[in-house]
Design a protein around this motif. Structure first.
Motif, PDB file in Angstrom:
ATOM      1  N   CYS A  99       0.672  -0.908   0.013  1.00 43.54           N
ATOM      2  CA  CYS A  99       0.105   0.180  -0.231  1.00 43.54           C
ATOM      3  C   CYS A  99       0.782   1.484   0.156  1.00 43.54           C
ATOM      4  O   CYS A  99       1.813   1.446   0.133  1.00 43.54           O
ATOM      5  CB  CYS A  99      -0.863   0.117   1.558  1.00 43.54           C
ATOM      6  SG  CYS A  99       0.109   0.331   2.848  1.00 43.54           S
ATOM      7  N   TRP A 100       0.321   2.466   0.148  1.00 42.88           N
ATOM      8  CA  TRP A 100       0.797   3.794  -0.540  1.00 42.88           C
ATOM      9  C   TRP A 100       1.872   4.459   0.697  1.00 42.88           C
ATOM     10  O   TRP A 100       2.457   4.464   0.870  1.00 42.88           O
ATOM     11  CB  TRP A 100      -0.435   4.909   0.124  1.00 42.88           C
ATOM     12  CG  TRP A 100      -1.147   5.020   0.885  1.00 42.88           C
ATOM     13  CD1 TRP A 100      -2.347   4.546   0.891  1.00 42.88           C
ATOM     14  CD2 TRP A 100      -0.661   6.029   1.776  1.00 42.88           C
ATOM     15  NE1 TRP A 100      -2.867   5.128   2.253  1.00 42.88           N
ATOM     16  CE2 TRP A 100      -1.959   6.190   2.546  1.00 42.88           C
ATOM     17  CE3 TRP A 100       0.271   6.499   2.151  1.00 42.88           C
ATOM     18  CZ2 TRP A 100      -2.132   6.584   3.630  1.00 42.88           C
ATOM     19  CZ3 TRP A 100      -0.285   7.252   3.268  1.00 42.88           C
ATOM     20  CH2 TRP A 100      -0.827   7.253   3.840  1.00 42.88           C
TER      21      TRP A 100
ATOM     22  N   TRP B 184       4.924   2.910   0.668  1.00 40.56           N
ATOM     23  CA  TRP B 184       6.362   3.355  -0.554  1.00 40.56           C
ATOM     24  C   TRP B 184       6.601   4.502   0.216  1.00 40.56           C
ATOM     25  O   TRP B 184       7.150   5.560   0.073  1.00 40.56           O
ATOM     26  CB  TRP B 184       5.102   3.743  -1.907  1.00 40.56           C
ATOM     27  CG  TRP B 184       5.088   2.609  -2.387  1.00 40.56           C
ATOM     28  CD1 TRP B 184       4.037   1.848  -2.641  1.00 40.56           C
ATOM     29  CD2 TRP B 184       6.327   1.636  -3.236  1.00 40.56           C
ATOM     30  NE1 TRP B 184       4.205   0.848  -3.464  1.00 40.56           N
ATOM     31  CE2 TRP B 184       5.418   0.850  -3.412  1.00 40.56           C
ATOM     32  CE3 TRP B 184       7.768   2.166  -2.865  1.00 40.56           C
ATOM     33  CZ2 TRP B 184       6.229  -0.356  -3.683  1.00 40.56           C
ATOM     34  CZ3 TRP B 184       8.281   0.923  -3.938  1.00 40.56           C
ATOM     35  CH2 TRP B 184       7.394  -0.097  -3.968  1.00 40.56           C
ATOM     36  N   ALA B 185       5.186   5.151   1.667  1.00 44.35           N
ATOM     37  CA  ALA B 185       5.500   6.557   2.418  1.00 44.35           C
ATOM     38  C   ALA B 185       7.268   5.754   3.560  1.00 44.35           C
ATOM     39  O   ALA B 185       8.147   6.974   3.896  1.00 44.35           O
ATOM     40  CB  ALA B 185       4.969   6.901   2.461  1.00 44.35           C
TER      41      ALA B 185
END
Length: 112
Positions: free
Chosen positions: A94-95, A98-99
């Motif tokens: 999920c995002w 990546w964060a």
């Protein structure tokens, strides 16, 4: 005298492995990982100060990223990287993952 050279060689090897892990895909075989590791190990023996600084900054950023990943997602990013190293089809992340990776890259840029 040999101990210092071995230490520099290992620092360069670590930097090469960290650089080689960045473009993870099914097409990255173990030979590329070891080849880049050896290349950076030899370069570290040649230019000691520059590559020791780069290697410690990259390793510090990797440690910060793994620690943040543990506290945020319980090693989701580490498991993703491990699956990519095994050349197994990895589950999409999920995002937030990546964060976390972006925060680690940002900390690497601020250390250098």
């Amino acid at each position: 005298m040999l101990v210092r050279s071995v230490g520099l060689f290992m620092v360069g090897l670590l930097l090469g492995l960290l650089v080689a892990v960045c473009p993870l895909s099914r097409q990255v075989p173990l030979g590329v990982l070891l080849g880049l590791g050896m290349l950076f190990a030899v370069l570290t023996l040649q230019w000691q100060r520059l590559f020791t600084t780069l290697s410690t900054a990259a390793f510090g950023a990797a440690v910060i990223t793994v620690a943040t990943d543990y506290f945020v997602e319980l090693f989701a990013l580490v498991l993703y990287v491990f699956e990519r190293l095994k050349a197994a089809p990895a589950q999409p992340v999920c995002w937030v993952t990546w964060a976390v990776l972006g925060c680690g890259l940002r900390s690497h840029c601020s250390e250098s």
